[in-house]
Design an enzyme around this catalytic site. Structure first.
Site, PDB file in Angstrom:
ATOM      1  N   GLU A 116       0.796  -1.392  -0.308  1.00 45.26           N
ATOM      2  CA  GLU A 116       0.130   0.060   0.175  1.00 45.26           C
ATOM      3  C   GLU A 116       1.147   1.236   0.118  1.00 45.26           C
ATOM      4  O   GLU A 116       1.936   1.109   0.376  1.00 45.26           O
ATOM      5  CB  GLU A 116      -1.131  -0.090   1.603  1.00 45.26           C
ATOM      6  CG  GLU A 116      -1.598  -1.134   0.812  1.00 45.26           C
ATOM      7  CD  GLU A 116      -3.061  -1.422   1.916  1.00 45.26           C
ATOM      8  OE1 GLU A 116      -4.141  -1.695   1.798  1.00 45.26           O
ATOM      9  OE2 GLU A 116      -2.460  -0.661   3.496  1.00 45.26           O
ATOM     10  N   CYS A 129       3.072   8.566   1.472  1.00 48.91           N
ATOM     11  CA  CYS A 129       3.831   7.865   1.618  1.00 48.91           C
ATOM     12  C   CYS A 129       4.108   6.275   1.199  1.00 48.91           C
ATOM     13  O   CYS A 129       3.080   6.132   1.136  1.00 48.91           O
ATOM     14  CB  CYS A 129       2.883   7.401   3.138  1.00 48.91           C
ATOM     15  SG  CYS A 129       3.387   6.202   4.534  1.00 48.91           S
ATOM     16  N   CYS A 136       5.872  -6.755   6.533  1.00 49.20           N
ATOM     17  CA  CYS A 136       6.873  -6.555   7.333  1.00 49.20           C
ATOM     18  C   CYS A 136       6.844  -7.499   8.268  1.00 49.20           C
ATOM     19  O   CYS A 136       6.445  -8.304   9.264  1.00 49.20           O
ATOM     20  CB  CYS A 136       6.302  -5.208   8.620  1.00 49.20           C
ATOM     21  SG  CYS A 136       7.350  -4.061   9.185  1.00 49.20           S
ATOM     22  N   CYS A 140       6.078  -4.741  15.685  1.00 52.57           N
ATOM     23  CA  CYS A 140       5.924  -3.459  17.015  1.00 52.57           C
ATOM     24  C   CYS A 140       4.211  -3.993  17.175  1.00 52.57           C
ATOM     25  O   CYS A 140       3.360  -3.539  16.315  1.00 52.57           O
ATOM     26  CB  CYS A 140       6.275  -2.029  16.148  1.00 52.57           C
ATOM     27  SG  CYS A 140       7.599  -1.630  15.462  1.00 52.57           S
ATOM     28  N   CYS A 143       0.983  -1.691  15.821  1.00 52.32           N
ATOM     29  CA  CYS A 143       1.075  -1.337  14.473  1.00 52.32           C
ATOM     30  C   CYS A 143       0.709  -2.133  13.398  1.00 52.32           C
ATOM     31  O   CYS A 143       0.714  -3.699  14.110  1.00 52.32           O
ATOM     32  CB  CYS A 143       2.889  -0.840  13.851  1.00 52.32           C
ATOM     33  SG  CYS A 143       2.712  -1.121  12.364  1.00 52.32           S
ATOM     34  N   GLY A 210       6.807  -1.720   6.163  1.00 53.53           N
ATOM     35  CA  GLY A 210       8.099  -2.408   6.152  1.00 53.53           C
ATOM     36  C   GLY A 210       9.497  -1.849   6.425  1.00 53.53           C
ATOM     37  O   GLY A 210       9.393  -0.352   6.832  1.00 53.53           O
ATOM     38  N   GLU A 211      10.925  -2.679   6.960  1.00 51.15           N
ATOM     39  CA  GLU A 211      11.399  -1.262   7.742  1.00 51.15           C
ATOM     40  C   GLU A 211      12.610  -1.241   6.183  1.00 51.15           C
ATOM     41  O   GLU A 211      13.169  -1.757   5.918  1.00 51.15           O
ATOM     42  CB  GLU A 211      12.096  -2.695   8.661  1.00 51.15           C
ATOM     43  CG  GLU A 211      13.727  -1.816   9.239  1.00 51.15           C
ATOM     44  CD  GLU A 211      14.019  -0.322   9.814  1.00 51.15           C
ATOM     45  OE1 GLU A 211      14.204   0.505   8.872  1.00 51.15           O
ATOM     46  OE2 GLU A 211      12.527   0.212  10.089  1.00 51.15           O
ATOM     47  N   SER A 242      12.087   6.815   7.424  1.00 53.93           N
ATOM     48  CA  SER A 242      11.755   6.187   9.048  1.00 53.93           C
ATOM     49  C   SER A 242      11.993   4.753   8.881  1.00 53.93           C
ATOM     50  O   SER A 242      12.500   3.568   8.722  1.00 53.93           O
ATOM     51  CB  SER A 242      10.472   6.145   9.310  1.00 53.93           C
ATOM     52  OG  SER A 242       9.976   5.736  10.872  1.00 53.93           O
ATOM     53  N   SER A 264      11.953   5.808  15.115  1.00 53.16           N
ATOM     54  CA  SER A 264       9.998   5.264  15.420  1.00 53.16           C
ATOM     55  C   SER A 264      10.517   4.909  17.158  1.00 53.16           C
ATOM     56  O   SER A 264      11.206   3.715  17.189  1.00 53.16           O
ATOM     57  CB  SER A 264       9.617   3.607  15.153  1.00 53.16           C
ATOM     58  OG  SER A 264       9.119   4.241  13.670  1.00 53.16           O
ATOM     59  N   LEU A 265      11.272   5.659  17.971  1.00 54.54           N
ATOM     60  CA  LEU A 265      11.202   5.621  19.457  1.00 54.54           C
ATOM     61  C   LEU A 265       9.955   4.961  19.842  1.00 54.54           C
ATOM     62  O   LEU A 265      10.260   4.063  20.672  1.00 54.54           O
ATOM     63  CB  LEU A 265      11.519   7.153  19.471  1.00 54.54           C
ATOM     64  CG  LEU A 265      12.146   6.930  21.613  1.00 54.54           C
ATOM     65  CD1 LEU A 265      13.799   5.922  21.037  1.00 54.54           C
ATOM     66  CD2 LEU A 265      12.701   7.988  21.939  1.00 54.54           C
ATOM     67  N   HIS A 266       8.718   5.609  20.164  1.00 59.17           N
ATOM     68  CA  HIS A 266       7.533   5.263  21.435  1.00 59.17           C
ATOM     69  C   HIS A 266       7.601   4.951  22.603  1.00 59.17           C
ATOM     70  O   HIS A 266       6.503   4.922  23.298  1.00 59.17           O
ATOM     71  CB  HIS A 266       7.119   4.241  20.128  1.00 59.17           C
ATOM     72  CG  HIS A 266       7.096   4.654  19.016  1.00 59.17           C
ATOM     73  ND1 HIS A 266       6.283   5.204  17.816  1.00 59.17           N
ATOM     74  CD2 HIS A 266       7.184   3.375  17.692  1.00 59.17           C
ATOM     75  CE1 HIS A 266       5.958   5.553  17.688  1.00 59.17           C
ATOM     76  NE2 HIS A 266       6.988   4.562  16.662  1.00 59.17           N
ATOM     77  N   ASN A 343      -3.369   5.374  16.292  1.00 62.10           N
ATOM     78  CA  ASN A 343      -5.278   4.751  15.786  1.00 62.10           C
ATOM     79  C   ASN A 343      -5.261   3.033  16.131  1.00 62.10           C
ATOM     80  O   ASN A 343      -4.537   2.695  15.933  1.00 62.10           O
ATOM     81  CB  ASN A 343      -3.974   4.783  14.009  1.00 62.10           C
ATOM     82  CG  ASN A 343      -4.365   6.878  13.527  1.00 62.10           C
ATOM     83  OD1 ASN A 343      -4.747   7.116  13.736  1.00 62.10           O
ATOM     84  ND2 ASN A 343      -2.841   7.017  13.114  1.00 62.10           N
ATOM     85  N   CYS A 386      -1.179   6.812  10.490  1.00 60.09           N
ATOM     86  CA  CYS A 386      -0.013   5.881  10.947  1.00 60.09           C
ATOM     87  C   CYS A 386      -0.600   4.440  11.538  1.00 60.09           C
ATOM     88  O   CYS A 386      -1.121   4.512  12.189  1.00 60.09           O
ATOM     89  CB  CYS A 386       0.802   7.074  11.892  1.00 60.09           C
ATOM     90  SG  CYS A 386       2.198   6.400  11.889  1.00 60.09           S
TER      91      CYS A 386
END
Length: 410
Positions: A116, A129, A136, A140, A143, A210-211, A242, A264-266, A343, A386
């Site tokens: 996507e 984006c 992935c 996480c 996500c 994905g990363e 990212s 992406s700390l979070h 989200n 996101c």
């Protein structure tokens, strides 16, 4: 290198997905690669150099996908090119538009894999984006995309093709006439003979499926094409990559890609980040922040962005905010923090922080002299926000999807 996730994130390397008709897809290839292909196919060195430059310009500056429309290439050569090469776009399996104007596309590769991309329009910019992998491997926990199995890396053509498709949809290719005689050099394009309208697509973020740093070579090559001044010509300052914290690849990304970095700390403690961003078990917060401090090109004009999803009673306390400030200052990071309201998606184990809690968290960081805007959720009604990029189409069988597409076309 063993990485947390379902399967190894670097399966079989591939630059181009083979086509059933035997033609080679030029999408995502640099001028030098196109020149080599033309030479291998039979053009002499001088012709291969000239024609590759012309074709590159037509593909990436004009958005042309049919050799027959390349009017400065001889009529005799056009069918020769068409028999051997193709300029493909990703197949659009589904396209949706949110109430807020956000657009999401479900795309399908030549080997029937789905991924996507999302376009987010704003008053002063338009951000695309894009995805770098099908699925992935990072898992996480907040996500939705992270719940998908990793299938494979996207090729440079499949990555660049997302940008091309978006510009198609937005009608942003230059218009006008640039016919040249066959003898004229590709260096003599009459730039004043056509014009580009104002562009809606101004920024790219590698924040889709994905990363990116687990598909480093293909992402690097794709971004080189996107940034090429003779083609799409998007500035590296308008591209953000990212990562969830693939520490060994971060310096290399700064040196070889050179775009803006988002992390992406979070979370600010080991236990919480271990839980919600499992790669932290391999590359901890301190190691990650050291890599951020060493990131080439980072300065106050090109700050590192820390993405921080707001999870109720998990990472949203005043103490968490103060620790985030302390870490940024300890490592001397030129940084800003993007606070992202969580989200929700079916099956998620977390809730979004209350608006007042998010506001208080943001204020602590702002009061410390660090920018901490709260991201406005976009595209929630089409699962384009996101962390939501996991298409509902995966729940349908291939036959059901084909039937729905046929009904939509009819």
């Amino acid at each position: 290198m063993q990485i947390p996730g379902h399967i190894d994130p670097v399966p079989v390397p591939r630059n181009v997905t083979p086509r059933a008709d035997g033609r080679v897809d030029l999408m995502g290839l640099a001028k030098a690669q196109i020149r080599e292909l033309f030479a291998e196919a039979g053009l002499d060195a001088k012709q291969a150099k000239l024609r590759s430059k012309q074709v590159f310009h037509w593909i990436y500056h004009r958005g042309v996908s049919d050799f027959g429309d390349m009017t400065d290439i001889s009529k005799k050569l056009r069918p020769w090119l068409d028999a051997r090469f193709v300029i493909a776009r990703p197949e659009v399996a589904e396209a949706q538009v949110s109430e807020d104007g956000t657009r999401k596309w479900l795309l399908r590769t030549a080997d029937a894999q789905d991924y996507e991309m999302v376009f987010i329009p704003d008053a002063d910019r338009g951000t695309l984006c894009i995805s770098s992998q099908v699925g992935c491997t990072l898992n996480c926990r907040f996500c939705h995309t992270g719940t998908m199995r990793l299938v494979r890396n996207l090729t440079p053509g499949e990555i660049v093709g997302q940008v091309m498709l978006a510009r198609d949809a937005l009608g942003e290719w230059p218009r006008g006439n640039m016919d040249l005689s066959d003898q004229e050099s590709a260096d003599t394009y009459r730039a004043d003979a056509y014009r580009a309208d104002g562009r809606m697509l101004t920024n790219i973020v590698l924040m889709g499926m994905g990363e990116p740093l687990y598909n480093f070579d293909n992402v690097r090559d794709a971004m080189a094409v996107v940034m090429d001044g003779e083609g799409l010509s998007l500035s590296k300052r308008r591209i953000t990559l990212s990562t969830s914290g693939v520490v060994p690849m971060m310096e290399k990304a700064g040196e070889e890609i050179g775009v803006n970095l988002a992390v992406s700390l979070h979370a600010v403690t080991k236990d919480i980040r271990d839980e919600i961003v499992p790669i932290n078990k391999k590359y901890g917060i301190e190691e990650l922040l050291e890599a951020c401090a060493a990131y080439p090109g980072a300065n106050n004009a090109r700050r590192i962005t820390f993405e921080y999803v707001m999870l109720k009673d998990k990472n949203d306390s005043d103490e968490d905010a103060r620790e985030l400030v302390r870490l940024i200052k300890r490592y001397g990071l030129p940084a800003k923090v993007n606070l992202i309201p969580f989200n929700p998606w079916p099956g998620a184990v977390y809730e979004c922080s209350e608006p007042e809690r998010i506001k208080a968290f943001s204020k602590i960081i702002f009061d410390a002299g660090i920018s901490a805007p709260v991201r406005t959720p976009r595209g929630r009604d089409i699962d384009a926000a996101c962390g939501q990029l996991k298409t509902a189409a995966t729940k349908l069988s291939r036959a059901e999807r084909d039937r729905l597409e046929a009904e939509a076309a009819g």
